[in-house]
Design a protein around this motif. Structure first.
Motif, PDB file in Angstrom:
ATOM      1  N   ARG A  91     -50.609 -14.170 -23.313  1.00 49.90           N
ATOM      2  CA  ARG A  91     -49.677 -14.492 -24.397  1.00 49.90           C
ATOM      3  C   ARG A  91     -48.908 -15.771 -24.083  1.00 49.90           C
ATOM      4  N   TYR A  92     -48.584 -15.950 -22.805  1.00 47.24           N
ATOM      5  CA  TYR A  92     -47.925 -17.186 -22.388  1.00 47.24           C
ATOM      6  C   TYR A  92     -48.826 -18.390 -22.666  1.00 47.24           C
ATOM      7  N   HIS A  93     -50.080 -18.296 -22.269  1.00 45.39           N
ATOM      8  CA  HIS A  93     -51.007 -19.415 -22.455  1.00 45.39           C
ATOM      9  C   HIS A  93     -51.258 -19.690 -23.931  1.00 45.39           C
ATOM     10  N   THR A  94     -51.292 -18.630 -24.747  1.00 46.33           N
ATOM     11  CA  THR A  94     -51.502 -18.801 -26.183  1.00 46.33           C
ATOM     12  C   THR A  94     -50.389 -19.622 -26.812  1.00 46.33           C
ATOM     13  N   GLN A  95     -49.156 -19.463 -26.321  1.00 43.07           N
ATOM     14  CA  GLN A  95     -48.044 -20.231 -26.868  1.00 43.07           C
ATOM     15  C   GLN A  95     -48.128 -21.706 -26.505  1.00 43.07           C
ATOM     16  N   LEU A  96     -48.855 -22.050 -25.446  1.00 43.10           N
ATOM     17  CA  LEU A  96     -49.000 -23.460 -25.076  1.00 43.10           C
ATOM     18  C   LEU A  96     -49.872 -24.214 -26.064  1.00 43.10           C
ATOM     19  N   VAL A  97     -50.863 -23.534 -26.635  1.00 47.76           N
ATOM     20  CA  VAL A  97     -51.888 -24.203 -27.441  1.00 47.76           C
ATOM     21  C   VAL A  97     -51.340 -24.823 -28.716  1.00 47.76           C
ATOM     22  N   PRO A  98     -50.603 -24.084 -29.575  1.00 51.85           N
ATOM     23  CA  PRO A  98     -50.139 -24.706 -30.823  1.00 51.85           C
ATOM     24  C   PRO A  98     -49.180 -25.872 -30.604  1.00 51.85           C
ATOM     25  N   ASN A  99     -48.520 -25.934 -29.461  1.00 48.86           N
ATOM     26  CA  ASN A  99     -47.609 -27.037 -29.161  1.00 48.86           C
ATOM     27  C   ASN A  99     -48.301 -28.174 -28.423  1.00 48.86           C
ATOM     28  N   GLY A 100     -49.616 -28.067 -28.246  1.00 46.26           N
ATOM     29  CA  GLY A 100     -50.354 -29.128 -27.579  1.00 46.26           C
ATOM     30  C   GLY A 100     -50.091 -29.225 -26.098  1.00 46.26           C
ATOM     31  N   ARG A 101     -49.651 -28.145 -25.481  1.00 50.17           N
ATOM     32  CA  ARG A 101     -49.285 -28.180 -24.076  1.00 50.17           C
ATOM     33  C   ARG A 101     -50.374 -27.618 -23.161  1.00 50.17           C
ATOM     34  N   GLU A 102     -51.525 -27.198 -23.743  1.00 43.36           N
ATOM     35  CA  GLU A 102     -52.552 -26.585 -22.900  1.00 43.36           C
ATOM     36  C   GLU A 102     -53.109 -27.562 -21.865  1.00 43.36           C
ATOM     37  N   VAL A 230     -37.845 -14.186 -21.693  1.00 47.21           N
ATOM     38  CA  VAL A 230     -37.679 -15.627 -21.906  1.00 47.21           C
ATOM     39  C   VAL A 230     -37.920 -16.371 -20.599  1.00 47.21           C
ATOM     40  N   LEU A 231     -38.824 -17.358 -20.621  1.00 47.31           N
ATOM     41  CA  LEU A 231     -39.090 -18.214 -19.464  1.00 47.31           C
ATOM     42  C   LEU A 231     -38.690 -19.641 -19.829  1.00 47.31           C
ATOM     43  N   GLY A 232     -37.717 -20.186 -19.095  1.00 46.00           N
ATOM     44  CA  GLY A 232     -37.198 -21.503 -19.403  1.00 46.00           C
ATOM     45  C   GLY A 232     -38.233 -22.607 -19.238  1.00 46.00           C
ATOM     46  N   PHE A 233     -38.213 -23.564 -20.164  1.00 44.91           N
ATOM     47  CA  PHE A 233     -39.172 -24.678 -20.131  1.00 44.91           C
ATOM     48  C   PHE A 233     -38.987 -25.532 -18.893  1.00 44.91           C
ATOM     49  N   PHE A 248     -40.557 -20.298 -23.379  1.00 40.54           N
ATOM     50  CA  PHE A 248     -41.535 -19.276 -23.738  1.00 40.54           C
ATOM     51  C   PHE A 248     -40.768 -18.000 -24.047  1.00 40.54           C
ATOM     52  N   VAL A 249     -41.063 -17.398 -25.204  1.00 44.27           N
ATOM     53  CA  VAL A 249     -40.366 -16.179 -25.622  1.00 44.27           C
ATOM     54  C   VAL A 249     -41.401 -15.128 -25.997  1.00 44.27           C
ATOM     55  N   LEU A 250     -41.348 -13.996 -25.319  1.00 42.68           N
ATOM     56  CA  LEU A 250     -42.186 -12.852 -25.662  1.00 42.68           C
ATOM     57  C   LEU A 250     -41.269 -11.858 -26.356  1.00 42.68           C
ATOM     58  N   GLY A 251     -41.354 -11.839 -27.688  1.00 40.28           N
ATOM     59  CA  GLY A 251     -40.432 -11.063 -28.497  1.00 40.28           C
ATOM     60  C   GLY A 251     -40.689  -9.562 -28.466  1.00 40.28           C
ATOM     61  N   ILE A 252     -39.840  -8.835 -29.199  1.00 42.71           N
ATOM     62  CA  ILE A 252     -39.902  -7.374 -29.187  1.00 42.71           C
ATOM     63  C   ILE A 252     -41.268  -6.871 -29.652  1.00 42.71           C
ATOM     64  N   GLN A 253     -41.770  -7.386 -30.784  1.00 43.68           N
ATOM     65  CA  GLN A 253     -43.059  -6.919 -31.286  1.00 43.68           C
ATOM     66  C   GLN A 253     -44.188  -7.271 -30.323  1.00 43.68           C
ATOM     67  N   ASP A 254     -44.125  -8.457 -29.705  1.00 43.31           N
ATOM     68  CA  ASP A 254     -45.135  -8.841 -28.716  1.00 43.31           C
ATOM     69  C   ASP A 254     -45.097  -7.888 -27.519  1.00 43.31           C
ATOM     70  N   LEU A 255     -43.900  -7.528 -27.071  1.00 39.06           N
ATOM     71  CA  LEU A 255     -43.769  -6.600 -25.948  1.00 39.06           C
ATOM     72  C   LEU A 255     -44.305  -5.211 -26.307  1.00 39.06           C
ATOM     73  N   GLN A 256     -44.099  -4.797 -27.533  1.00 41.56           N
ATOM     74  CA  GLN A 256     -44.621  -3.504 -27.972  1.00 41.56           C
ATOM     75  C   GLN A 256     -46.154  -3.519 -27.981  1.00 41.56           C
ATOM     76  N   ARG A 257     -46.747  -4.607 -28.475  1.00 41.82           N
ATOM     77  CA  ARG A 257     -48.209  -4.717 -28.467  1.00 41.82           C
ATOM     78  C   ARG A 257     -48.744  -4.792 -27.032  1.00 41.82           C
ATOM     79  N   PHE A 258     -48.013  -5.505 -26.187  1.00 40.02           N
ATOM     80  CA  PHE A 258     -48.380  -5.585 -24.776  1.00 40.02           C
ATOM     81  C   PHE A 258     -48.391  -4.186 -24.147  1.00 40.02           C
ATOM     82  N   ALA A 259     -47.350  -3.410 -24.406  1.00 40.13           N
ATOM     83  CA  ALA A 259     -47.253  -2.057 -23.845  1.00 40.13           C
ATOM     84  C   ALA A 259     -48.375  -1.165 -24.354  1.00 40.13           C
TER      85      ALA A 259
END
Length: 276
Positions: A91-102, A230-233, A248-259
């Motif tokens: 999920r962390y890596h997925t957030q890098l892609v739309p921002n062009g940070r991969e 939350v992981l600081g940039f 990087f923010v892994l929100g409540i719904q993301d954490l629920q899906r992760f669990a």
């Protein structure tokens, strides 16, 4: 024969006094735990274990080796263990892609890292690690995600994930380091310069998140306490964020899906609650 100590709690890993490599591998083959603490491991023993692991293509990992204490902590990956770290890292890596940070991030996976100046001594292997590019590009560069002291304070964020089947919850803990300096000292510079000024690094737990599985609901639900992860940039990329960059923010719904994915890996399906 190896001496296997009893744990003080059900969730504690077993403790083994090292005798020889084959005895250690026999214990690894039969244990049902995902961690094993091995004592009486000298640097030469550690080198031998490492060599035999590679030759026999064993899949266990060295979570940590402390040459002074002669303690080796071994990770024995299970489906749940892999789901815990990969569920967050993917999920962390997925957030890098739309921002062009991969292209500015290099995943290091389970790469083994050794403490500077101790090629045969202290070492660690993470589960999911990574480094910013070009700030940490190159061979043997420590990740910014995931040890503090052993890395000479190059690592900036550590995330620990624990699955407790009996208590029906997952615990996520995020730690960073704080620097204490004498009055008048300057915080700029690398760790070595800060230490020369009398600075002290101390790990500090920044977040503790609990995700609890509730089987009394229909369907099964997952309750998250103490907010998003939350992981600081700045700590991850070693620079200030640019346009459209941020934490990087892994929100409540993301954490629920992760669990949900972790419990599926544990063999617990999304069964419906039953009442008589």
């Amino acid at each position: 024969m190896p001496t296997l100590g009893e744990s003080t709690q059900d969730n504690d890993p077993p403790i083994l006094r090292f005798t020889d490599v084959q005895d250690l591998f026999d214990v690894i083959d039969y244990t049902t735990r995902d961690f094993l603490i091995v004592t009486n491991v000298s640097p030469s023993h550690f080198t031998e274990i490492e060599r035999e692991r590679e030759e026999q293509r064993r899949k266990f990992r060295f979570r940590r080796y402390d040459s002074n204490a002669r303690i080796l902590i071994i990770t024995l990956p299970t489906e749940v263990h892999e789901a815990l770290h990969l569920g967050i890292y993917m999920r962390y890596h997925t957030q890098l892609v739309p921002n062009g940070r991969e292209e500015s991030w290099i995943s290091k996976g389970t790469t083994a890292f050794r403490q500077q100046g101790h090629p045969g001594g202290d070492g660690r292997e993470g589960d999911s690690t990574g480094v910013p590019k070009p700030e940490r590009e190159g061979k043997d560069k420590w990740p910014t995600l995931w040890w503090f002291r052993t890395s000479n304070h190059d690592v900036k964020i550590v995330i620990l994930a624990k699955f407790d089947r009996q208590q029906h919850h997952i615990l996520l803990e995020k730690s960073e380091e704080e620097i204490s300096l004498p009055q008048g000292a300057i915080t700029r510079g690398r760790a070595a310069a800060i230490l020369q000024q009398g600075g002290v690094f101390a790990p500090v737990k920044r977040q503790s998140i609990t995700i609890t599985r509730d089987e009394t609901t229909n369907p099964v639900s997952y309750n998250v306490t103490r907010g998003a992860l939350v992981l600081g940039f700045r700590l991850r990329f070693l620079r200030d964020p640019g346009p459209q960059e941020g934490d990087f923010v892994l929100g409540i719904q993301d954490l629920q899906r992760f669990a949900k994915g972790v419990w599926a890996a544990a063999g617990l399906n999304e069964r419906r609650a039953c009442w008589r």
